[in-house]
Structures are given as C-alpha cells and as structure tokens.
Design an enzyme around this catalytic site. Structure first.
Site, short mmCIF file in Angstrom:
data_model
loop_
_atom_site.label_atom_id
_atom_site.label_comp_id
_atom_site.label_asym_id
_atom_site.label_seq_id
_atom_site.Cartn_x
_atom_site.Cartn_y
_atom_site.Cartn_z
N HIS A 85 11.67 94.07 -41.77
CA HIS A 85 13.00 93.09 -41.47
C HIS A 85 14.27 94.27 -41.22
O HIS A 85 14.47 95.11 -42.39
CB HIS A 85 13.13 91.92 -42.34
N ASP A 164 16.53 77.58 -42.27
CA ASP A 164 17.57 78.71 -42.27
C ASP A 164 18.41 78.64 -40.97
O ASP A 164 19.37 79.03 -40.68
CB ASP A 164 16.69 80.10 -42.13
N ARG A 171 26.74 78.32 -41.51
CA ARG A 171 27.20 79.67 -42.22
C ARG A 171 28.29 80.18 -41.04
O ARG A 171 29.13 80.52 -41.27
CB ARG A 171 26.29 80.48 -42.91
N SER A 186 18.07 83.94 -46.79
CA SER A 186 17.76 83.55 -45.25
C SER A 186 16.67 84.73 -44.95
O SER A 186 15.65 84.41 -44.45
CB SER A 186 19.09 83.82 -44.45
N LYS A 190 12.31 83.85 -44.55
CA LYS A 190 11.51 84.05 -43.12
C LYS A 190 10.47 85.02 -43.46
O LYS A 190 9.34 85.03 -42.77
CB LYS A 190 12.48 84.61 -42.20
#
Ligand code: URA
Length: 433
Positions: A85, A164, A171, A186, A190
């Site tokens: 990621h 999320d 947010r 977050s 995931k």
C-alpha cells in the site's frame, strides 16, 4: 452490564483518556448501522485528532473497522501472499512495476487497489487507461488468476471495510484527515481485510505526500507495524522520498509506459531502486530467498532478462487488456515544452504542484465524478541535482486542450533552483518493521 453511550465516549476521549475495545466497537458499529449520527462521530474524530490514540486503541479501532464488512479469504491461494500500500504520491506507478516483478520472483501479489483523488494518481486509473483492462474481478477470477500467474489487482468493493468509506468522507470535511491513528487504522483495516501474509507499506515523505517530515513518517510507520503485529501479520514500512515525483512520468498512460520501460530494465533509477527493494524485502521475508542480497540480485536479473516484463503482459492480458503498439500508446494533440526561466541547479521539484498541473490537464480527478483523460500528463526532463541553463526544457506537457495560466503557474512553482550544491534526496529513507 453498563449501557454504553456515545456522548460518554466522546467526553472520555475529549478529556484525553484511553478508550477500551467495547467503546471503540460501539462507536464504529453504531455509525456503520446509522444509529450514531455524523455530528457525534465528527466530534469523536476531532477528539481523536486532538488527543491521539495509543497503539492499543488504534489496534482496537482497526479491528472494529476491519470487521465492519467482508474480509477476503486468500486461503485458496498457495504460496507466499504479498500486498503493498502506498500512502499516495505523484508519479507513483510502483504497483505496476513491483507487482509483475515480485510475481516473476515467485511471490503471489493479490492486491485490492484504490483510485486516485486530488493530486495523487491511483493504480486502478492507470490500469483502466489500458485498452480493455478490467479492474472488476469476481472473487473467483481474482483467486484463480493469482494461482495461475501470481498476480491480480482488483478494485476494492463497497463491502470491504465500509466503516473506512464512511469515516474517510467525514474526515475529509471535518479537518481530521491528517491524524496518525486515523490514517493508520484506515490503511491497516483495508490491508488486513485483504488477507495477505506479508504487507509492505510504502510511506511517502515530502511535499507531495500526507507525511511532510520523516519524523511523522516514522510515527505512522511504527504504529502501522505495531497494528500488524497485533494481527500476527508480517508488516514492514518503507519510507520513501516525495520531494520530487517518482520517475519522470506523471499521468496515466505516460506512467504505464514508464512502468513498461522499467520492467524492460530501462527505467528511471529511483523507480527501479524502490521497486527492487520492496520486491527483495517481500521475497526474503517470505522465505523465498536465503538472503536479501540474493533477492536483490534476482530482482535485478528479472528486470533485465525479460521475465518481469513478460509477467506484466500476462497480467494485463489476464485482466482483459492489451497494448498493441507501445509507440502509439500515448497520443495527444500537443506536446508543449516548458522551459527554465533561470539557470541553476534544480533543488526541488514540488510533487504537489506537478500533481495538480497534471490533474488540471485532465489526468486526475478534482471530484469523484470527473472523467480522466488517460493520455495527458507531464514528463520531466530533469530531476533534483541536474544543472540547467535558461531556456532548457524542464518538462514536456502532454495536453489535449489549451494550456491555461493556472497550469503554467503550477509549473513555475514546481521547479526550485539553487546556486549552491544540492543535497540529493534518498529514494529510501528508512525501513521499519
Ligand atoms: N490513505 C488511506 O487509505 N487512508 C488515510 O486515512 C490516508 C491515506
């Protein structure tokens, strides 16, 4: 048993106390079910933003988010399952290079990816810029493809970590995006929902990134690694520089083309180094090589001997895509040379300004509904440390519409010069975990 109330939970965090697992789960579950309203969750998010969370709270938050939806079962995939990621960068085509590279080295990359928003591009948009390439793989297709060719990338469906999506949207409009525990939970919810054994977090540091300083990047990385440990996953973070875009190309097809060049052993040094390093860490940590040195040598070999490139084309084909003629792959109305207004050494190339200029050309989305022009973007002709004369081309602008003053002023802002010696940025600042 004491009945929980959201107001007590908000007040507890407001007063700087730690929340326990039940309280965090109660708030997240209640929000996802629509039983707790936006305004109370907004207050809780702000309290978390201001008072922070310790590692245990952040792990409970990640868990509550993770189990707010479906998780992916990768047990049908044999072998070492890896995932990565990126916290989001400009010119960040790492997945397009790393994926085929690590797959050619024997690891299995089963990745759910996201789209870009704002000045950072997303892998899905880059894949979709390829004719016919689908990013909507059914779970069966996804697993089967990884088993057959070691790599699949699919879009994240709404059923994965719905908490999320809801929290991120809130947010975004409540000034609570840039909170380390909120970013960590977050990302980690995931990644943990996607089921891989080894997870690499590419934490970008610099002007074009969420984390502006190395200190912030270290805090975020340590927290994400600690959360991963709590779930018995091998998680490591690579802190990589974003004081200039990664590679030379920014824009969807331009980046795909640069990824192909890199997989052919002819890519930019920074991109090749980052992808080789991540691939080697994954392969070594997964027990597929006896040392990191051996894994690095294999990465370097596969970028030169055609194996990584072959894997890329197999991957694209398996997802329905094709690239018939690479010379014709990027076609625009105009390629405009942007020239240096002064002479000097390039000290910085502000990734944010370059990303925004590319977005403004049509290469990215300002709002979710925007349609991307896959052909447009920017190709840098120089990077930090290069000496240029007045009038030298600093970058080429690939455009399908007239280049407006906003794009030009973004480019003016992007290139910063120095007359002194320029410190060359490191591609990889640190590895944590
Ligand atoms: N990327 C994410 O997925 N979540 C964040 O909160 C920030 C960056």
């Amino acid at each position: 048993m004491i009945r929980l109330r959201i107001i007590d939970i908000i007040e507890k965090k407001r007063d700087g106390l730690s929340l326990d697992e039940q309280e965090i789960k109660y708030a997240i579950d209640g929000y996802v079910k629509g039983e707790i309203p936006d305004y109370q969750v907004s207050a809780l998010l702000m309290a978390i933003y201001l008072k922070g969370m310790n590692d245990i709270e952040a792990t409970h938050l990640t868990k509550a988010m993770l189990f707010s939806g479906e998780t992916i079962d990768l047990s049908m995939i044999k072998g070492v399952k890896v995932d990565k990621h990126s916290t989001g960068g400009v010119g960040d085509k790492t997945t397009l290079v790393l994926g085929p590279l690590v797959a050619s080295m024997g690891a299995k990359l089963a990745k759910l990816s996201g789209r870009g928003l704002g000045h950072t591009g997303g892998t899905l948009d880059k894949l979709e810029s390829i004719e016919g390439c689908s990013i909507d793989l059914s779970p069966e297709h996804f697993i089967d493809q990884v088993n057959k060719i070691n790599i699949a990338v699919s879009g994240q469906t709404a059923s994965i970590v719905p908490a999320d999506k809801l929290l991120y949207a809130l947010r975004d409009v409540t000034g609570t995006v840039s909170s380390i525990p909120l970013i960590a939970s977050s990302i980690m919810s995931k990644k943990l929902a996607s089921g891989a054994d080894i997870i690499c977090l590419d934490v970008k540091i610099g002007g074009g990134a969420f984390m502006k300083t190395i200190e912030e990047g270290i805090l975020l990385s340590r927290l994400m690694v600690a959360i991963g440990k709590g779930f018995n996953k091998k998680v490591f973070a690579i802190l990589s520089g974003m004081d200039q875009p990664l590679g030379y190309a920014i824009g969807n097809r331009l980046e795909v083309k640069e990824a192909i060049d890199t997989l052919s052993g002819k890519g930019p040094q920074d991109l090749e180094e980052l992808c080789s390093e991540i691939a080697a860490e994954m392969v070594f940590r997964g027990g597929l090589s006896s040392s990191k040195k051996e894994a690095l040598a294999l990465a370097s070999a596969n970028l030169k001997n055609g194996l990584a490139l072959k894997k890329f084309y197999q991957f694209i084909e398996a997802q329905g895509g094709h690239i018939d003629n690479l010379d014709e792959f990027v076609k625009v109305r105009d390629v405009f040379p942007y020239r240096a207004k002064t002479a000097g050494l390039i000290a910085r190339i502000d990734a944010l300004s370059i990303g925004l200029a590319s977005m403004r050309l049509g290469g990215g989305r300002e709002i979710k509904e925007d349609v991307i022009d896959p052909m447009v973007g920017i190709v840098l002709k120089h990077k930090i440390g290069d000496k240029v004369s007045r009038g030298d081309v600093l970058c080429e602008v690939y455009a399908n519409k007239p280049i407006d003053n906003e794009i030009l002023s973004l480019l003016d802002q992007a290139f910063c010069f120095s007359e002194d010696i320029v410190k060359m940025p490191k591609v990889i600042e640190k590895i944590i975990g």
